[in-house]
Design a protein around this motif. Structure first.
Motif, PDB file in Angstrom:
ATOM      1  N   ILE A 144       0.842  -1.200   0.000  1.00 26.21           N
ATOM      2  CA  ILE A 144       0.000   0.000   0.000  1.00 26.21           C
ATOM      3  C   ILE A 144       0.876   1.250   0.000  1.00 26.21           C
ATOM      4  CG2 ILE A 144      -1.756   1.298   1.276  1.00 26.21           C
ATOM      5  CD1 ILE A 144      -2.734  -1.359   0.029  1.00 26.21           C
ATOM      6  N   ALA A 145       1.918   1.251   0.839  1.00 24.24           N
ATOM      7  CA  ALA A 145       2.824   2.404   0.902  1.00 24.24           C
ATOM      8  C   ALA A 145       3.529   2.617  -0.434  1.00 24.24           C
ATOM      9  CB  ALA A 145       3.842   2.209   2.017  1.00 24.24           C
ATOM     10  N   GLN A 146       3.934   1.527  -1.085  1.00 26.55           N
ATOM     11  CA  GLN A 146       4.560   1.643  -2.404  1.00 26.55           C
ATOM     12  C   GLN A 146       3.574   2.213  -3.424  1.00 26.55           C
ATOM     13  OE1 GLN A 146       8.075  -0.086  -3.781  1.00 26.55           O
ATOM     14  NE2 GLN A 146       8.070   1.446  -2.157  1.00 26.55           N
ATOM     15  N   ALA A 147       2.308   1.798  -3.315  1.00 29.54           N
ATOM     16  CA  ALA A 147       1.277   2.322  -4.225  1.00 29.54           C
ATOM     17  C   ALA A 147       1.074   3.822  -4.004  1.00 29.54           C
ATOM     18  CB  ALA A 147      -0.039   1.567  -4.022  1.00 29.54           C
ATOM     19  N   VAL A 148       1.184   4.274  -2.750  1.00 28.81           N
ATOM     20  CA  VAL A 148       1.112   5.708  -2.461  1.00 28.81           C
ATOM     21  C   VAL A 148       2.272   6.428  -3.142  1.00 28.81           C
ATOM     22  CG1 VAL A 148       1.373   7.447  -0.637  1.00 28.81           C
ATOM     23  CG2 VAL A 148      -0.184   5.510  -0.304  1.00 28.81           C
ATOM     24  N   GLY A 149       3.468   5.845  -3.072  1.00 24.13           N
ATOM     25  CA  GLY A 149       4.634   6.433  -3.739  1.00 24.13           C
ATOM     26  C   GLY A 149       4.426   6.569  -5.239  1.00 24.13           C
ATOM     27  N   ARG A 150       3.847   5.529  -5.849  1.00 27.15           N
ATOM     28  CA  ARG A 150       3.582   5.588  -7.294  1.00 27.15           C
ATOM     29  C   ARG A 150       2.565   6.677  -7.622  1.00 27.15           C
ATOM     30  NH1 ARG A 150       4.577   0.061  -6.934  1.00 27.15           N
ATOM     31  NH2 ARG A 150       2.444  -0.444  -6.327  1.00 27.15           N
TER      32      ARG A 150
END
Length: 845
Positions: A521-527
């Motif tokens: 989820i955190a990586q998706a926020v970064g994207r």
């Protein structure tokens, strides 16, 4: 009596998808895990075939296991109609079951018994009920997904294998949609074959994300606006923490919005009343935590409101799935977000859900404390038995996960605690203390306590803190409680802290409750940050592959979109490494998108760069525990599960160091790592930096960036008064000034009662005129020294001696510096007081 098939036709026009798939399989007595969303009819899919097979059976033929007492009560009501019409006896048993009802179950056991995992532990060793359990032909475990990722599932997994020693039964599991259904199936079926029966793709959700920036009050106002727009709708407003539930419910109540509240800290009676109000229609709106996520029957909600991001895709599905229960309806929900992080996280979770992602849940395997308890249970079941035979039984459980030599260490620890007899022929038998230990530890849920917060400046208790929150702190960190900011000094039987003059970031007192955000989820926020391209007035956007280190004097913000557990690991390791480098305390706070460090003096880029390396990661992570409250708290819980400590025991780090090479210590560290850390994920990040697969950018600034301030403001939410140093010292000075003292003349014995602020400037006795006044009472050997301090330093001397823990020698050492700045004098006196309180417990009388 009617057949289940004829009753089914009365209640359902046609089977749902999961019922159509599951019922034929279960009627063949096959083991199975049923996976379907809330409202799909999976409970009836499992229960009705079993009720059909119970017809004519005597004794306890089916155990229905649910994770909550509330679900037990609910299931009993749901079964009443079916069982009464089919002539099947059924009952509930848990810790609150009356003595008369228990006696009835022993003398005339029901065909179907509804229990919790803990109740199973109790009845497995019951002299009479154990005989009835030999008749069990079916075990249904509800809400299996809630028993993964925790030791309750581990305990149940081994408990079912103990039951299998006296009964041969079909195993059926019910679960919400999960990422790894085979893992869930293994938890209840062990090494036996089973089928996963999946209802197929989950239902689509109608989701709307609504911005309400401007602080907590603005978000509360938006929730109120939504509730008032269509009054009369049946709704649940889900929040992530109990403190938020209380704050929001209080606000809505003050605004005359009719609501009720539901969370785990409320009494069972209050929760039951709320549940019945929702189901009956008297209550229209409830503010709730995850306590209403599970399958308690509260009727069909028309809409779900989620306050801020739900943190997980699984929670979004479970919560919004509480609306539109009928399969032909579509669940509907609104997510009201209060800041940029919440907005991005909610969008990321919605996108991940639409892409079919769910967070993985792993079974807790190899828990030595649970294995210890279950071995003692086996000895209660069987009397004296071979340790090898016990290992064979428990190792059938998927959650057992211990090698023979590891199990031997566990057994020897039980012997050292004098809970069991260890015999030369490799057998063991129970001691009386072992019986008491077993029943004391029927639950693996830690018996949590409250810690008193003591203000070091006044030596007064000012608040109580939840243990789960205290476990997140280390000395030197800033935290909020009761609307003020504090800096932790140390933890003993109390938490000692000092008022903080200021803090760039703090740990709010709800952090121990909050739901962790998965790395995906955190990586998706970064994207999303990168794809949106919104700079927010900054030159650099930290994203899923770009880590940004901001240095603003003593503050260091590492932007890392890697989730709660990776960032917690990074934070603890960086804190340890920098503290060693600088020889001083370093404060840290983390969230899913950043690690925030506060150094004692301006930071340098090379210090941070040198600390971001993958070497010795596990060693440093373990070493970081020695400076944490978590080690002491979890060691105490684990020690109880091994029979080492009673409920009110207090321990120190000295005892823990003596236990380093024992199963108790090993399980403590493993438990902390499992819950808070992600060593593997953190190592990948640090290796990615070393191999240049991830970008690391440094930026030195005068002021922190937009992306940093979002995190800092989230930490400060609900903390209205961060006092400047001058205001804090003024408050302490005023409190000391009001302190009552007795001045006594060492020459004539005359006494005078006054306050520090009203004491005379000239310390002469009002009766004999000599300058021999001292503070009374006190240690005889210190009275003359105190009089000398008053003669030499006057009012400042009296002020210094009035500070708790400051004696004449310490006062003289500090006062001899002849401070011109009274604030600096007071700060030195407070430091001396802090050292006194920290060291006092080591003194001998």
């Amino acid at each position: 009596m009617e057949t289940i098939a004829s009753l089914f036709k009365k209640r359902f026009p046609e089977p749902t998808a999961i019922q159509h798939k599951a019922m034929p399989v279960l009627l063949q007595r096959k083991n199975a895990l049923l996976v379907a969303p809330t409202g799909s009819g999976k409970t009836e899919a499992a229960l009705l075939p079993v009720l059909e097979m119970l017809n004519g059976k005597q004794g306890i033929s089916c155990l229905y296991i649910t994770p909550l007492r509330a679900l037990n009560r609910d299931m009993k009501k749901r079964m009443d109609w079916w069982c009464d019409h089919a002539g099947i006896t059924h009952a509930v048993r848990h810790g609150d079951t009356s003595v008369s009802e228990r006696g009835k179950q022993r003398s005339s056991p029901p065909q179907l018994l509804i229990v919790t995992p803990e109740t199973l532990q109790a009845i497995l060793v019951g002299r009479v009920l154990r005989k009835h359990l030999a008749n069990v032909k079916h075990v249904i475990v509800d809400e299996v997904h809630e028993l993964m990722n925790n030791k309750r599932g581990t305990q149940l997994s081994m408990g079912l294998e103990r039951l299998a020693e006296i009964a041969k039964f079909q195993r059926i599991g019910l679960s919400a949609t999960i990422a790894k259904p085979r893992e869930a199936g293994k938890l209840i079926c062990g090494g036996q074959e089973f089928e996963v029966i999946d209802a197929g793709k989950g239902r689509e959700l109608d989701l709307e994300i609504i911005k309400a920036y401007g602080g907590e009050k603005k978000t509360f106002e938006k929730v109120k606006e939504i509730l008032e727009k269509e009054q009369g709708k049946r709704r649940i407003v889900f929040v992530n923490t109990r403190s938020t539930a209380e704050a929001l419910a209080t606000y809505l109540d003050m605004e005359k919005v009719p609501i009720d509240i539901h969370h785990g800290s409320l009494s069972a009676e209050v929760r039951l009343k709320t549940e019945e109000g929702l189901k009956g229609g008297e209550t229209k709106t409830v503010v709730a935590t995850s306590s209403l996520e599970l399958g308690i029957d509260i009727g069909d909600m028309e809409e779900i409101i989620q306050f801020n991001s739900p943190r997980e895709v699984a929670r979004l599905v479970q919560r919004v799935g509480r609306s539109g229960h009928a399969m032909h309806l579509r669940p509907s929900g609104k997510i009201v977000v209060g800041d940029y992080d919440e907005w991005m996280e909610a969008r990321a979770i919605k996108n991940k859900f639409e892409g079919g992602f769910l967070e993985e849940r792993e079974v807790v395997r190899g828990a030595m404390d649970v294995a210890a308890h279950q071995f003692v249970g086996l000895l209660l079941d069987n009397g004296r038995m071979s340790i090898d035979d016990a290992y064979k039984i428990l190792s059938r459980a998927y959650a057992f996960g211990l090698k023979p030599d590891e199990f031997q260490r566990v057994v020897k620890q039980l012997g050292r605690e004098r809970l069991i007899f260890l015999n030369p022929d490799n057998t063991a038998a129970i001691r009386q203390a072992g019986r008491e230990y077993y029943f004391y530890n029927l639950t693996t849920i830690p018996k949590e306590k409250k810690y008193m917060l003591r203000d070091s400046s006044t030596n007064k208790i000012v608040a109580s803190l939840d243990e789960r929150f205290v476990a997140t702190l280390t000395p030197g960190e800033f935290f909020s409680s009761k609307g003020k900011v504090w800096r932790m000094i140390e933890l003993s039987s109390e938490l000692l802290a000092e008022p903080a003059s200021s803090a760039d970031f703090i740990v709010p007192d709800w952090v121990g409750e909050d739901i962790p955000v998965h790395k995906e989820i955190a990586q998706a926020v970064g994207r999303l940050r990168r794809e949106d391209g919104e700079m927010h007035g900054e030159k650099i956007i930290p994203d899923e592959k770009k880590l940004l280190v901001e240095i603003a004097k003593e503050s260091v913000i590492l932007h890392s979109c890697f989730g709660t557990r990776v960032n917690y690991t990074l934070g603890r390791v960086l804190q340890l490494r920098l503290a060693k480098k600088l020889g001083a305390e370093v404060a840290v706070a983390t969230d899913p998108y950043r690690v925030m460090l506060k150094l004692p003096f301006p930071a340098k880029k090379e210090w941070i760069d040198a600390a971001l390396v993958p070497y010795d990661l596990e060693f440093d992570a373990e070493e970081s525990l020695w400076n944490s409250s978590a080690l002491r708290i979890v060691f105490l819980h684990t020690g109880r599960m091994f029979g080492m400590f009673g409920e009110d025991a207090m321990i120190g780090t000295k005892l823990i160091r003596l236990m380093v090479d024992t199963p108790v210590y090993d399980e403590t560290v493993t438990s902390i790592f499992r819950k808070y850390f992600d060593l593997e994920g953190t190592k990948k990040v640090l290796m990615g930096l070393m191999k240049k697969e991830l970008e690391l950018v440094f930026e030195e600034r005068e002021k922190l960036s937009f992306f940093a301030m979002v995190g800092i403001k989230r930490k400060e939410e609900g903390v209205p008064s961060i006092q400047p140093r001058e205001a804090m010292l003024k408050s302490i000075r005023e409190e000391l000034g009001k302190k009552k003292i007795t001045l006594r003349c060492l020459s004539c014995g005359a006494e005078r009662i006054t306050t520090v602020e009203n004491a005379p400037e000239n310390y002469k006795c009002h009766k004999c005129g000599r300058t021999s006044l001292t503070i009374w009472p006190g240690a005889p050997e210190e009275l003359a020294d105190k009089a000398a301090i008053l003669r030499a330093y006057g009012k400042k001397g009296l002020f210094a001696l009035s500070v708790y823990g400051v004696g004449p020698k310490t006062a003289d050492r500090i006062l001899s510096k002849l401070h011109k700045d009274e604030d600096i004098l007071l700060l030195e006196l407070l430091d001396a007081q802090k050292n006194f309180i920290k060291n006092k417990k080591y003194w001998r009388a």
